[in-house]
Design a protein around this motif. Structure first.
Motif, PDB file in Angstrom:
ATOM      1  N   ALA A 110      23.715 -42.243 -12.528  1.00 43.87           N
ATOM      2  CA  ALA A 110      24.430 -41.276 -13.189  1.00 43.87           C
ATOM      3  C   ALA A 110      24.986 -42.093 -14.594  1.00 43.87           C
ATOM      4  O   ALA A 110      25.023 -41.588 -15.696  1.00 43.87           O
ATOM      5  N   ALA A 111      25.323 -43.271 -14.234  1.00 42.43           N
ATOM      6  CA  ALA A 111      26.131 -43.911 -15.326  1.00 42.43           C
ATOM      7  C   ALA A 111      24.904 -44.496 -16.339  1.00 42.43           C
ATOM      8  O   ALA A 111      25.333 -44.195 -17.787  1.00 42.43           O
ATOM      9  N   SER A 119      24.921 -43.318 -20.459  1.00 42.29           N
ATOM     10  CA  SER A 119      24.967 -44.422 -21.415  1.00 42.29           C
ATOM     11  C   SER A 119      23.699 -44.013 -22.172  1.00 42.29           C
ATOM     12  O   SER A 119      23.893 -44.355 -23.660  1.00 42.29           O
ATOM     13  N   SER A 120      22.560 -43.974 -21.548  1.00 41.38           N
ATOM     14  CA  SER A 120      21.204 -44.084 -22.695  1.00 41.38           C
ATOM     15  C   SER A 120      21.257 -42.585 -23.393  1.00 41.38           C
ATOM     16  O   SER A 120      20.581 -42.368 -24.326  1.00 41.38           O
ATOM     17  N   MET A 121      21.760 -41.532 -22.768  1.00 44.49           N
ATOM     18  CA  MET A 121      21.854 -40.317 -23.765  1.00 44.49           C
ATOM     19  C   MET A 121      22.864 -40.212 -24.759  1.00 44.49           C
ATOM     20  O   MET A 121      22.383 -39.982 -25.925  1.00 44.49           O
ATOM     21  N   ASP A 125      21.908 -39.205  -8.322  1.00 40.98           N
ATOM     22  CA  ASP A 125      23.364 -38.840  -8.348  1.00 40.98           C
ATOM     23  C   ASP A 125      23.209 -37.304  -8.264  1.00 40.98           C
ATOM     24  O   ASP A 125      22.290 -36.679  -8.602  1.00 40.98           O
ATOM     25  N   GLN A 126      24.351 -36.439  -8.266  1.00 39.60           N
ATOM     26  CA  GLN A 126      24.430 -35.085  -8.528  1.00 39.60           C
ATOM     27  C   GLN A 126      24.870 -34.646  -9.968  1.00 39.60           C
ATOM     28  O   GLN A 126      25.330 -35.649 -10.615  1.00 39.60           O
ATOM     29  N   VAL A 186      15.489 -34.419 -12.828  1.00 36.90           N
ATOM     30  CA  VAL A 186      15.832 -34.035 -11.612  1.00 36.90           C
ATOM     31  C   VAL A 186      16.974 -34.771 -10.890  1.00 36.90           C
ATOM     32  O   VAL A 186      17.020 -36.109 -10.727  1.00 36.90           O
ATOM     33  N   PHE A 187      18.162 -33.977 -10.319  1.00 32.83           N
ATOM     34  CA  PHE A 187      19.149 -34.843  -9.873  1.00 32.83           C
ATOM     35  C   PHE A 187      18.865 -34.878  -8.331  1.00 32.83           C
ATOM     36  O   PHE A 187      19.029 -33.697  -7.608  1.00 32.83           O
ATOM     37  N   ALA A 188      18.589 -36.091  -7.773  1.00 24.19           N
ATOM     38  CA  ALA A 188      18.256 -36.111  -6.273  1.00 24.19           C
ATOM     39  C   ALA A 188      19.250 -36.558  -5.356  1.00 24.19           C
ATOM     40  O   ALA A 188      19.154 -36.625  -4.212  1.00 24.19           O
ATOM     41  N   GLN A 189      20.696 -36.508  -5.884  1.00 28.31           N
ATOM     42  CA  GLN A 189      21.835 -36.683  -4.994  1.00 28.31           C
ATOM     43  C   GLN A 189      21.972 -38.046  -4.520  1.00 28.31           C
ATOM     44  O   GLN A 189      23.131 -38.698  -4.692  1.00 28.31           O
ATOM     45  N   THR A 190      21.138 -38.701  -3.926  1.00 31.79           N
ATOM     46  CA  THR A 190      21.653 -40.146  -3.460  1.00 31.79           C
ATOM     47  C   THR A 190      19.991 -41.001  -3.918  1.00 31.79           C
ATOM     48  O   THR A 190      18.889 -40.668  -4.255  1.00 31.79           O
TER      49      THR A 190
END
Length: 320
Positions: A174-175, A179-181, A205-206, A238-242
């Motif tokens: 997520a970080a 940062s890259s965005m 992450d979510q 895609v946010f895969a949570q973990t």
């Protein structure tokens, strides 16, 4: 553009309807029902001659989208309800089979389940190329895959066919995503990924975690992500949570891409090829050069780089 559904004139058939799909090269289909409402509808392809000269039309469905994607045809009707479906061409027990399905009839995966250890898309062992610069790379030890390390032009994990990259996945925390965005690096990365037949960005992450960042406002994070998805619609984020689920998703996605290319003749129109591996270095080792230097009265350290002067003198002495 219409999907025509007619009554099958063969009264003895167990498939009482005929489907005429407005796409070139798609056969007439016998079907068990006029829409996949509660179950997937079994279909059977037949020759175009089976379409009656004067068909008894049961239903005309006006379509907004009718497009072939690999082994499936996506169908979106203009009506507000029962408007999305997909006709899938597959094989079972060595026979060609066709199923007409909708979001309601497809089995949905349950959240909070452990990743499956079964093979993906029928591939016994998937070969995944891991970018040589990837730190803390996935090992895929829980999946049926083997990995090789090599420099990739884009993405962190890829599958390759005939020297061309079929699909690639960029991994982000997520970080790192934020940062890259905000720095603009992610836009260039997604532009590279968009040149491939299939590509995606997977986040460990979510979505809510990204919006709760202390360094970027929720509005800026959401707007930035939305802008990227609109600009590069073929590269899903895609946010895969973990991390564990992101690894599993990457494995399944790449396996699905390898299966997809086998049924799509246009799949290999890739603009990215896998760079050739650098040939192994040839010539004498540093140990040999150090031994020669000391024998000839030169001072060299036990470790580290050897000066160009020593190397040139070694070459001149050993090649004459």
């Amino acid at each position: 553009m219409e999907l025509l559904i007619a009554k099958n004139p063969d009264e003895g058939s167990s498939l009482p309807y005929l489907l005429r799909i407005p796409l070139a090269g798609v056969p007439i289909l016998r079907a068990r029902d006029v829409w996949p409402r509660t179950n997937a509808v079994y279909c059977h392809p037949v020759a175009d001659e089976e379409w009656p000269t004067k068909p008894e039309i049961v239903e005309r469905i006006e379509l907004r989208v009718c497009e072939r994607r690999g082994a499936a045809i996506d169908i979106v009707a203009t009506r507000s309800r029962e408007n999305r479906s997909q006709i899938v061409f597959t094989k079972a027990r060595g026979r060609d089979m066709v199923f007409w399905q909708s979001p309601r009839t497809r089995t949905q995966s349950r959240p909070n389940t452990a990743p499956s250890r079964s093979k993906a898309s029928g591939i016994a062992e998937l070969e995944i190329v891991v970018d040589a610069h990837e730190r803390y790379a996935y090992s895929f030890t829980q999946q049926r895959a083997r990995t090789t390390k090599q420099a990739l032009p884009c993405g962190d994990y890829a599958v390759v066919s005939d020297g061309k990259i079929v699909a690639s996945v960029e991994r982000k925390s997520a970080a790192d995503l934020l940062s890259s965005m905000t720095s603009g690096r992610l836009r260039y990365a997604m532009a590279d990924l968009a040149s491939l037949p299939r590509a995606a960005v997977v986040v460990e992450d979510q979505y809510s975690t990204m919006l709760a960042s202390k360094f970027v406002s929720a509005k800026d994070a959401a707007d930035g992500l939305a802008e990227l998805q609109v600009r590069y619609p073929t590269v899903p984020i895609v946010f895969a949570q973990t991390r564990k689920l992101a690894e599993e998703w990457t494995f399944r996605y790449l396996a699905a891409a390898m299966t997809w290319i086998s049924g799509d003749s246009d799949a290999m129109n890739s603009t990215a090829t896998l760079p050739a591996k650098k040939p192994p270095a040839t010539g004498p080792s540093n140990t040999v050069i150090r031994a020669w230097a000391r024998e000839h009265g030169y001072t060299v350290a036990d470790r580290g780089a050897i000066s160009r002067e020593i190397r040139e003198k070694f070459a001149a002495d050993t090649t004459t």
